[in-house]
Design a protein around this motif. Sequence first.
Motif, PDB file in Angstrom:
ATOM      1  N   ARG A  20       0.810  -1.222   0.000  1.00 52.44           N
ATOM      2  CA  ARG A  20       0.000   0.000   0.000  1.00 52.44           C
ATOM      3  C   ARG A  20       0.843   1.272   0.000  1.00 52.44           C
ATOM      4  O   ARG A  20       0.396   2.322  -0.482  1.00 52.44           O
ATOM      5  N   ASN A  21       2.057   1.206   0.534  1.00 52.13           N
ATOM      6  CA  ASN A  21       2.911   2.394   0.600  1.00 52.13           C
ATOM      7  C   ASN A  21       3.904   2.489  -0.555  1.00 52.13           C
ATOM      8  O   ASN A  21       4.665   3.447  -0.644  1.00 52.13           O
ATOM      9  N   ASN A  22       3.912   1.479  -1.413  1.00 59.79           N
ATOM     10  CA  ASN A  22       4.837   1.494  -2.544  1.00 59.79           C
ATOM     11  C   ASN A  22       4.356   2.460  -3.623  1.00 59.79           C
ATOM     12  O   ASN A  22       3.154   2.693  -3.789  1.00 59.79           O
ATOM     13  N   VAL A  23       5.311   2.978  -4.365  1.00 58.93           N
ATOM     14  CA  VAL A  23       5.000   3.923  -5.436  1.00 58.93           C
ATOM     15  C   VAL A  23       4.399   3.164  -6.614  1.00 58.93           C
ATOM     16  O   VAL A  23       4.855   2.079  -6.977  1.00 58.93           O
ATOM     17  N   TYR A  24       3.342   3.744  -7.212  1.00 57.57           N
ATOM     18  CA  TYR A  24       2.753   3.167  -8.416  1.00 57.57           C
ATOM     19  C   TYR A  24       3.593   3.622  -9.607  1.00 57.57           C
ATOM     20  O   TYR A  24       3.584   4.785 -10.004  1.00 57.57           O
TER      21      TYR A  24
END
Length: 830
Positions: free
Chosen positions: A297-301
Amino acid sequence: MRVTSHFFLLYLILSFLLTACSMTKYVKENEYLLSKNTIKINDKKTTDYTITDYLIQRPNNRALTMPVGLLIYNLGNLNYDSIHQQKLKDFENRNNFWDRLLSKKQTLKSIYRKKKFNDWLLTKGEAPVIVDAKKTTNTAENLRIHFFNKGYFDATVKTEMITNVKKADIYYNISKRDPYFIGDIEYFIKNKTVDSIVQQNKDQVFVKKGDQYNQEKFQETVSAITRVLRNNGFYHFTESLISFRNIDTLAQDHITPIDIHIDHRKIKKGNVIEEIPTNIQTIKKVSVFTDYSYDTRNNVYDTKKNYNNVEFYAHEKLKYRVKTLANSIFIEPNQIYNDDAIEATRRHLRSLNNFRVVKISQKELPNNELATTIILTPMKKYGVGINSEIIHSNIKQVGLSGGFSFINRNLFRGAEIFKLSLQGSIFDTATKVNSSNTGNFDAYELGIDASLEFPKFIFPLLSNLIPRTMTPRTKVTLGTSFQKNIGLDKQKVTGVIDYTWKSSLKNKHTVELLNVQYIKNLNINSYFNIYSSEYNQIKSIQEAEFPFYNLNKNNASNFIQSIPSSFESSNPTDYKTLKNIEKRRSIITSNNIIPSASYAFEHNSKQGLSDTRYNYFKAKVTSAGNANAFLFDTQEDQKVFENIPVSQFIKFDVDFRKFWSNSTNNSLAFRTFVGVAIPTGKNKDIPFISSYFAGGSNDIRAWKTYELGPGSSNSGLEFNIGNLKILSSLEYRFKIFNSIHGAIFMDAGNIWNLPNASSTASEEELFSGFKSFENIAIGTGTGIRYDFNFLVLRLDLAFKTYEPYLTENKWFSNYSLSQSVLNIGINYPF
């Protein structure tokens, strides 16, 4: 009339044993066992479920007039814990005969078994329902409110309890009095834009001047107006902003005016409540996160792609084609907010069966704008399943099935679903057809199927006919199966292309554009071993007319073909019998290709698994070998493909079911089915696999599968089929106690052959209009079911009540235990 007394005797014995323990055993002093509830409206008794649903307290469940659950509970001992402890204490110091005979260890186990059995009686039984004065009062108030909401403002409910020893009947006496009606209706709407939209949608106001007051109409109006406004951009509008005022419940003329108020929404700021006008809001942007998970959820798209002004995001790379996902999204930027578009998007994305979670949210932006976020959590791309289950059908009496399945989701990045299934089963056939086929689990079946499902129509002409809101789907299936010890044994190869869509939540449509079946009989040389009754007829004629012919089951067909034509004039009846047997053998043993197309409409009003009051209707029309007849060659007036006969027929099926219930513990179920298959072209018969049969655990249960019919015939054949079928069933289902349920049922129906639609049918097998309804067979019986939540195990005992093929005493001639049929079933018969 020979009616067995076994069940009546058993019922009397059980009744005596169970009722020997008083139903009021655990009813204390000054308490009463609730025996019956009676609701009277203006002195007339009612059983209307819309009224009886308000009963808060109900008597103990009864099965066939007996409160079985309560009687089982009363067989237990509430004070057994103390008795058990005393037994254990006595056991430590004793050394009696039984201890020496059985050993102390076995005696101790016996003491614990008695304790366990007593606990089972109390747990599985049903405690007595004691009259609760508070619940009686609350029920009366609920009934009064119900009639008040129907416009009977002056209605009164009086309760009366009539006692007999420790039992009590509760009476609810309702006096409705005169109803009130709706007079003038005025609108008080603070927001001019809201007022304009409401005035344009007056048809959504179900409260009408002159109608009887009905609170349901008020609620329908609130829901309808709210939906209209939210679909016109009023994102913040809620039902609580609508109210009805100035209702005069004491009007002398029984006519009350109605004021409809629609207010601004209220927001609390500090200690002050402010009114804020509801405004139309517009979707500014739509963002779709295609691979959300809690772990990332905190990873960059990393990936972003725009399609039709919708932004798609993914970690690393997009695993779905954005066009496919966009086809399931009905929310568009620069358009006003619309509730229906949100729900259609959610429903369509879920229907893809590729996402475990579909979440849609709105974020407010300046200038009455919204940002829509769609979060998708994909299912695992690959899935492997191993299954095993008990199987049951009209042909497979009982058996075991096991299989392996492999699923590949999103095969071509368009949310497609590929499934490969391997299935095998061993089972006991419902009808034994020869002497070597007498053991249990005497048959088996192996099959493999591969299917590919697309979330759209892939046929060009259909793709523009059905809107995407109806969740159109295309499925292509290829499969083959091998079946041993059912008839002649069969291998079947099937190819299907079908299209499905839903025109509403209740209505479903299915078009099989192509359904090709190739049926190959694998054991044709054993025909007369399997159809031994036909061989016996041939043998009887041979012994009487051709005693020097050395007949056996291997040369029976040659014998018929060798009969001289002169035999027809000397013995026409036997000649016709032999020719019909040979014709039937030829029909059943021939391989078939069945190229068909069909359309089916299905309506199901059921709402949720617990709904027991609904209708079901399905109609299907099938055309085989007609539209595509020009593709095949003709040999001897028969369409063929590679020398294999091509079946040609038209088939109509109608299935209607209705379910009634006045409580969650009992229901009445009705089913009727009518089917007709008509051969077309030069064909005179319907393929065996497409014909109708009667009997079995989901059919007319007093006869085994294929045993009944056609018509009034009693051929004694192992497999009786026809091209017309009529079936009706009526079943009363009731709860006995806990997970055990019972049923009483009646099945009626038969199969026939239509005139000019069968080359071998005798006169008694033909349907000849209303007169043929005399040949409706009737079976009655009783059943017991155990509900495992995930499936229902069913035992039905059925008796032949009316047998149309008997020459006399057609009613109850074989109504006995020895002639009954015990059916083992999985889930309900309908």
